[in-house]
Motif scaffolding. Structure first.
Motif, PDB file in Angstrom:
ATOM      1  N   ASP A  96      14.054 -42.367 -64.410  1.00 47.96           N
ATOM      2  CA  ASP A  96      13.301 -41.492 -65.312  1.00 47.96           C
ATOM      3  C   ASP A  96      13.276 -42.059 -66.728  1.00 47.96           C
ATOM      4  O   ASP A  96      12.260 -41.994 -67.419  1.00 47.96           O
ATOM      5  CB  ASP A  96      13.926 -40.094 -65.333  1.00 47.96           C
ATOM      6  N   CYS A 105       3.225 -45.135 -64.090  1.00 43.71           N
ATOM      7  CA  CYS A 105       2.713 -44.440 -62.920  1.00 43.71           C
ATOM      8  C   CYS A 105       1.269 -44.878 -62.663  1.00 43.71           C
ATOM      9  O   CYS A 105       0.472 -44.971 -63.597  1.00 43.71           O
ATOM     10  CB  CYS A 105       2.773 -42.942 -63.172  1.00 43.71           C
ATOM     11  N   GLY A 165      -2.278 -40.361 -60.414  1.00 47.35           N
ATOM     12  CA  GLY A 165      -2.205 -39.181 -61.255  1.00 47.35           C
ATOM     13  C   GLY A 165      -1.097 -38.267 -60.802  1.00 47.35           C
ATOM     14  O   GLY A 165      -0.634 -38.361 -59.663  1.00 47.35           O
ATOM     15  N   PRO A 166      -0.643 -37.406 -61.670  1.00 49.86           N
ATOM     16  CA  PRO A 166       0.417 -36.484 -61.260  1.00 49.86           C
ATOM     17  C   PRO A 166      -0.113 -35.528 -60.192  1.00 49.86           C
ATOM     18  O   PRO A 166      -1.250 -35.074 -60.254  1.00 49.86           O
ATOM     19  CB  PRO A 166       0.749 -35.745 -62.555  1.00 49.86           C
ATOM     20  N   SER A 167       0.707 -35.298 -59.198  1.00 48.83           N
ATOM     21  CA  SER A 167       0.265 -34.440 -58.105  1.00 48.83           C
ATOM     22  C   SER A 167       1.389 -33.491 -57.743  1.00 48.83           C
ATOM     23  O   SER A 167       2.563 -33.853 -57.814  1.00 48.83           O
ATOM     24  CB  SER A 167      -0.115 -35.313 -56.908  1.00 48.83           C
ATOM     25  N   SER A 168       1.023 -32.303 -57.381  1.00 46.00           N
ATOM     26  CA  SER A 168       2.063 -31.304 -57.142  1.00 46.00           C
ATOM     27  C   SER A 168       2.740 -31.531 -55.796  1.00 46.00           C
ATOM     28  O   SER A 168       3.889 -31.168 -55.617  1.00 46.00           O
ATOM     29  CB  SER A 168       1.455 -29.911 -57.181  1.00 46.00           C
ATOM     30  N   LYS A 177       9.004 -36.623 -56.518  1.00 52.49           N
ATOM     31  CA  LYS A 177       9.218 -37.612 -57.573  1.00 52.49           C
ATOM     32  C   LYS A 177       9.521 -39.002 -57.030  1.00 52.49           C
ATOM     33  O   LYS A 177       9.052 -40.001 -57.556  1.00 52.49           O
ATOM     34  CB  LYS A 177      10.383 -37.122 -58.442  1.00 52.49           C
ATOM     35  N   MET A 216       6.380 -41.118 -55.953  1.00 48.89           N
ATOM     36  CA  MET A 216       5.290 -41.458 -56.862  1.00 48.89           C
ATOM     37  C   MET A 216       5.194 -42.978 -56.953  1.00 48.89           C
ATOM     38  O   MET A 216       6.199 -43.678 -56.909  1.00 48.89           O
ATOM     39  CB  MET A 216       5.566 -40.898 -58.252  1.00 48.89           C
ATOM     40  N   TYR A 233       4.573 -46.471 -58.744  1.00 51.65           N
ATOM     41  CA  TYR A 233       4.701 -47.060 -60.070  1.00 51.65           C
ATOM     42  C   TYR A 233       4.462 -48.553 -59.991  1.00 51.65           C
ATOM     43  O   TYR A 233       4.560 -49.160 -58.926  1.00 51.65           O
ATOM     44  CB  TYR A 233       6.104 -46.828 -60.626  1.00 51.65           C
TER      45      TYR A 233
END
Lengths: 540, 711
Positions: B657, B667, B670-673, B677, B680, B682
């Protein structure tokens, strides 16, 4: 206040700049200990702003803006100007902003903000008697300021890029736009090259870098915090009593030896120290309390700092707990208070055999107990959905199919994840590492059937079995029950499965995704007596 | 240190030491705080034997005597007609220094502090570095310890000149011809400039009020009262306490002049053709004067690269105007739409004319008639200033009337100058209506007789700005483009730098100030003629000619000046060049924590095996494999395990983090629900070639080994 060890050069440079002629735009980058840097910058600015004319002929007013909390332009403007002029919105007044003489509203857009800045500058100049008052006298009074200087510190400036992308260029050119004596300082963990707007729109800043802080300096700064933590004179209530300072020095040195390789952030180390220290000195304080009780003397006896031998024993005893504190507190699996409570030393520590060491209570993951309490069918559903998410659909027939010929299960040929295949193409990464894929509900139910048939048949009641002649017929009925579907919905609402298709879609089966980790599934599989690793397409 | 001791023990080991002894015996002695440094200077200047004599005569006499033999060797360094004593003295002592160096070179091989981070040193340069160091840490013979100089002002003055030459001329002894030629000129400049209390105004920085007041009077007092023996260095290399004030003042002034560097070459540039910026300034002031004095309608575009002096030229033109026009400053960065721009024009008009021009919200009719009514208040410009103060209720015209503002500009009673910063951005507004209106107005102004003149001045660094204009706008634009440019020769650049580094310190002619000025000037010259410095600056100049970069480059060395190192050095410039010029990607990654390094190595492994995009799980898998391999065959050294250190998944995740926060890992989705974590995707910003030095520097063998496995 003394500068934090390791920051002397930076403090020196920054205060020299700000009290003489700073560049209009400074960029401070710090990768590992940004919160300490914020504090250091604040200290420097406070000192500079309090300096009186012989040292500093500029009256510095500064504001620290956090780009996280100021996520809209209006918040940003209001924070900057209200803080610069020292105005605090009050609830009783309807939280009005500071207003200049001409009652211009300055928080609407950048134009008005610039006018507001100028008005604030003028206001403060008048307040400090700069400019107009000196005209008649011809010469400036002794001890008066030359000018008012604004310093705007934008903390976590990288957030501007997402929240206020239009603000970056004006902020970097704020001095020339506002035409007042002003310096903008961006403080960020991220390099300027990640924030820099395109087309060379912003001038390049003057870079100030904070090199990683060394272990000795971290230890020094943690030790120097000791006195400020002391709250009372009574040693029984205050583990930070001055008499314990030398012990604290050794404690911090040991702590840094163990924990510094894992994190260089002084604040994190301070957090770990704060969790461990009260327990660490508890045996000594207890012993002292006991002595007091035995003596029954009103005056009390003088507290003597622990001997070398006691110190060594304490450090040896608590040594393993430093690592466990790090492992629990750095990822914030728990908080310092709870951890300290859970890891209090036994009351009679100093009378224990010398070789003993502390055992630590392992902090279990919060969700594992929840999962253990699930009904048996739900556990099967979770395992099945994990398999469905991890294995490619084409492999199902090979993994779960049962023909008459009893073809042996063949899994994917073992290939090392690193390195390349013979053809030169990069080897495939196991799906387990790439994350779950979405699967159709039907497929999961089929896999569930396979699992149940293999692992669950024997546990069912024998009485009903007569009705089912064909092998697998009973399992077929089991997986067709409404309960399975309602379990799926329930697991979805618990967040253990993700529904990836919209709920109102009618055509096609609903799609799901497994949301439990491999470790959790392994745990479940062990409980259900399923050989999970044999069922995975990618070898472990 | 070793060197110093040795020389002190054998004062007779060479001719220089003999001369030291002789000269030191010749002077009276009292103060024990005499520095080794000063004795070194005295050695080089036998004139100390006669400190009461008039400065010029004394020094020149000695000069001729001592350098007679060497003049035959190097006659080309200076024309004999140079009247300035300072320069001649400098030259002579330079030779003497050389003598010393030659001798010392034979005897001193101990101290060889050749710090050269860039690696530009060729074999020829090495002796030079050594020599310089040798001179700085000059041995202090016993006799010289007691040398003192009378307190009287002539003594100070003579020392002043002696101090000054010592610092600068070493290069001429061994350096190339090019350097030898430049030095007499610069010294002449320095001498011509510094002795006069009010030299010609050479840079804008001189206009600062600070310059006119005395510098740190308390220090001066102290000097005259109790210090008998003033020299620049009290300890071996530490600046004398009394001079700290001077150093600080010098720092301050230099920072000021850095803040206001002008890219305009001055000085000896007269003989050549006038520079681009000079002619630009001339053209622009002619244009503005035309508007202000003759009520012309003008438009022009000021075009030049970043920090080439566009705004500065404009401001200086505006500054010299006989009367004050109405200035409307707009910037494409702030006024992102034409509506904003109009509002801003209204506000600025309000501030500068004192009342609202367009009718307020209360009424009504056509703007045209109102213009007629509103004209009267502006007939009397004297009222304006008071009006601004008095007029408490600033009110903007309603937004529906804003469009009528621009025609009104022509009817005001003062000429109007509209400055459009980032002109190219205005051209990107839809339909370019603001530009159209403004430029149309400029044309109308020519026609109408009662207008007071309007000028529209655009500033941009974009070359194709004129092409961005629509046809109807372009035809109204005069097409006049005034170009500015940064300094285009390396010599110009160096001159700018020299000017920035040598701001005139103070207006009064205190001896100490003058002395300090000389010393500082000599040091700056020494710095700027150091071949290493010239090389580095030349390198910088070849990459970019932005004057701002020069300013940034010099700021760190100035900031790092302190009593123990009171002059600019190549080393500090190197540090500055590393951080300010082209910042290497691993600049701040020198000291990473262990989990962070593990993650970086894992990301390199992922990259080399063909997966530049990775998840945390992948990196953790690499780490776990490596940990397993490392602990399977534990290697023990001295009873300690040197295998990989265990690290839990959670700690690694926390570090991960942190690396995301510092954008080391970026990243790519895109951020996704519904992606957790650890899955994701990178990619790493640090390439293998950057990671390698980081790991190498950390010195952890197992990490190095792990990294080399990634092929």
């Amino acid at each position: 206040m003394l500068p934090v060890p390791g920051y002397e050069q930076f403090c020196d440079d920054l205060s020299t700049l700000l009290s003489t002629y700073p560049p209009s735009f400074i960029y401070v980058q710090d990768i590992e200990s940004i919160r300490t840097t914020f504090n250091v910058i604040d200290t420097v600015l406070r000192d500079v702003s309090q300096a009186t004319p012989p040292q500093n002929t500029f009256k510095v007013h500064y504001v620290r803006v956090d780009a996280i909390s100021c996520f809209t332009a209006r918040l940003f403007f209001e924070t900057v100007i209200n803080t610069l002029v020292g105005w605090e919105p009050k609830w009783e007044d309807g939280c009005t902003n500071w207003s200049p003489e001409n009652e211009l509203r300055w928080n609407e857009n950048l134009d008005t903000f610039l006018h507001g800045l100028r008005a604030a500058h003028q206001h403060l100049c008048q307040q400090h008697g700069i400019g107009a008052t000196d005209k008649g006298k011809g010469k400036q009074r002794e001890g008066s300021y030359d000018d008012v200087r604004f310093v705007v510190v934008v903390e976590r400036a990288e957030r501007l890029k997402e929240n206020l992308p239009d603000m970056i260029v004006p902020l970097t050119r704020l001095t020339e736009m506002a035409r007042v004596d002003l310096t903008v300082i961006f403080v960020s963990q991220v390099g300027w090259e990640h924030i820099r707007p395109p087309l060379g729109a912003s001038p390049d800043p003057y870079f100030m870098d904070i090199q990683g802080i060394s272990k000795d300096n971290v230890a020094k700064s943690l030790i120097s915090n000791f006195s400020s933590l002391s709250v009372s004179e009574d040693i029984l209530n205050n583990p930070y009593h001055p008499a314990l300072a030398s012990l604290y020095t050794h404690f911090i040195t040991t702590l840094c030896d163990i924990c510094f390789p894992f994190t260089h952030d002084p604040q994190e180390l301070q957090y770990i120290a704060a969790a461990r220290w009260p327990g660490f000195v508890k045996p000594i304080i207890d012993a002292y309390k006991q002595q007091l009780d035995e003596q029954m003397d009103e005056n009390g006896l003088e507290f003597t700092p622990p001997s070398e031998e006691v110190r060594m024993r304490l450090i040896r005893y608590f040594n393993p707990t430093f690592t466990s504190a790090l492992e629990a507190l750095l990822p914030r699996l728990t908080n310092a208070t709870d951890w300290a409570k859970a890891n209090e030393p036994p009351p009679n520590l100093l009378s224990l055999p010398r070789t003993s060491t502390a055992s630590t209570t392992s902090t279990s993951k919060p969700d594992s107990s929840n999962i253990r309490a699930l009904p048996r069918m739900s556990k099967f559903i979770l395992v099945a959905s994990f398999l469905a998410s991890t294995n490619p659909p084409k492999s199902d027939i090979r993994m779960f199919g049962r023909g008459l010929d009893e073809k042996k299960r063949r899994r994917r040929a073992t290939a090392k994840t690193s390195g390349k295949t013979k053809s030169g193409a990069p080897s495939k990464i196991p799906q387990r590492l790439l994350g779950p894929t979405a699967f159709a509900l039907d497929r999961m139910v089929a896999i569930l059937g396979g699992l149940l048939e293999e692992n669950d048949v024997d546990t069912r009641m024998g009485g009903l079995a007569k009705e089912f002649k064909i092998p697998g017929e009973y399992t077929d009925m089991e997986i067709g029950r409404v309960g399975v579907y309602s379990n799926v919905i329930e697991l979805t609402s618990m967040g253990l499965l993700h529904r990836t298709s919209p709920p109102d879609r009618l055509d096609g089966p609903p799609m799901f995704k497994c949301a439990v980790s491999y470790e959790t599934t392994l745990l479940l599989a062990k409980e259900l007596d399923v050989a999970l690793n044999d069922l995975l397409w990618d070898p472990m | 240190m070793v060197k110093r001791k040795r020389s002190a023990l054998n004062p007779d080991e060479d001719s220089v030491s003999k001369r030291q002894l002789r000269s030191s015996l010749a002077v009276s002695s009292s103060t024990p705080s005499r520095s080794t440094r000063s004795s070194a200077k005295q050695v080089a200047s036998p004139s100390k034997g006669n400190p009461h004599g008039p400065l010029a005569k004394d020094d020149t006499g000695d000069t001729d005597e001592d350098s007679a033999d060497e003049l035959a060797l190097q006659p080309q360094t200076q024309s004999p007609s140079t009247p300035c004593t300072g320069a001649r003295v400098t030259r002579t002592y330079g030779r003497k220094d050389r003598l010393q160096y030659k001798n010392q070179k034979l005897t001193d091989e101990t101290d060889f502090p050749c710090a050269d981070p860039v690696g530009t040193l060729d074999s020829d340069d090495e002796p030079l570095t050594m020599k310089r160091r040798t001179r700085r840490g000059k041995p202090a013979p016993q006799g010289a310890e007691d040398v003192s100089v009378p307190i009287t002002e002539p003594g100070n003055a003579s020392r002043l000149v002696r101090n000054h030459p010592l610092q600068s001329p070493r290069k001429r002894t061994t350096r190339s011809v090019a350097v030898e030629v430049t030095i007499p000129i610069t010294l002449k400049k320095a001498n011509a400039q510094s002795p006069s209390p009010h030299p010609p105004d050479t840079s804008p920085s001189n206009a600062h009020p600070l310059l006119s007041e005395p510098v740190t009077p308390d220090i001066v007092l102290e000097r005259t009262s109790d210090r008998n023996n003033i020299d620049f260095f009290s300890e071996a290399d530490t600046l004398h306490r009394d001079l700290h004030g001077h150093l600080n003042e010098q720092k301050k002034q230099t920072l000021l002049s850095l803040q206001r560097t002008s890219s305009k070459p001055r000085g000896h540039g007269e003989e050549g053709p006038s520079s681009v910026n000079d002619s630009a300034a001339a053209q622009l002031s002619e244009l503005i004067n035309g508007t202000v004095m003759r009520a012309e309608g003008n438009s022009c575009l000021l075009l030049g690269p970043r920090s080439s002096g566009k705004s500065r030229i404009l401001e200086s033109c505006l500054h010299t105007l006989p009367m004050k026009p109405i200035l409307l400053r707009l910037s494409g960065w702030i006024q992102t739409t034409d509506r904003h721009a109009l509002r801003e024009i209204a506000v600025q008009l309000l501030q500068q004319t004192g009342s609202s021009i367009l009718p307020g919200s209360e009424s009504v009719p056509e703007p045209q008639t109102n213009v007629e009514e509103e004209e009267n208040p502006f007939l009397d410009p004297i009222d304006d200033a008071t009006k601004i103060v008095e007029d408490q209720n600033f009110r903007l015209p309603p937004s529906s009337h804003l469009h009528a503002l621009i025609p009104i500009l022509l009817t005001l009673n003062r000429p109007v100058i509209v400055i459009l910063d980032a002109f190219d951005l205005f051209a990107l507004h839809p339909r370019q209506s603001l530009l159209y209106c403004l430029l149309d107005n400029v044309q109308n102004s020519r026609a109408s007789s009662e207008s007071r003149g309007i000028a529209v001045i655009g500033m941009t660094s974009r070359l194709d700005t004129v092409q961005l204009l629509e046809k109807r706008v372009k035809s109204r634009f005069s097409g006049r483009t005034i170009r500015t440019s940064p300094p285009n020769g390396f010599q110009d650049w160096m001159d700018t730098m020299r000017r920035a580094l040598r701001p005139f310190l103070s207006g009064n002619s205190e001896k100490s100030d003058e002395e300090w000025g000389h010393w500082w000037g000599a040091k700056v010259e020494e710095f700027l003629t150091d071949p290493e410095v010239v090389n580095l600056l030349n390198e910088t100049f070849s990459i970019t000619r932005e004057p701002k970069l020069m300013e940034r480059l010099l700021r760190t060395p100035i900031l790092r000046l302190n009593p123990s190192e009171p002059h600019l050095t190549f080393k500090s410039l190197c540090i500055s060049a590393e951080t300010q010029r082209a910042r290497p990607s691993n600049l701040l990654f020198t000291n990473l924590s262990y989990p962070a390094m593990c993650l970086l190595i894992a990301s390199v492994h992922a990259d080399t095996s063909g997966h530049p995009i990775f998840t945390f799980e992948m990196l953790f898998d690499y780490f776990r494999d490596q940990l397993r391999a490392s602990t399977a065959a534990p290697v023990q050294v001295n009873g300690g395990n040197i295998g990989m250190v265990r690290c839990t998944r959670e700690v690694l995740m926390a570090t991960f983090d942190g690396l995301i926060a510092s954008k080391t890992f970026v990243c790519v989705t895109g951020p996704s629900s519904n992606i957790s974590k650890e899955f994701m995707k990178y990619r790493s910003n640090l390439h293998r070639s950057i990671v390698k030095p980081i790991i190498d520097k950390s010195g952890q063998i197992h990490l190095k080994k792990w990294l080399t496995k990634a092929q």
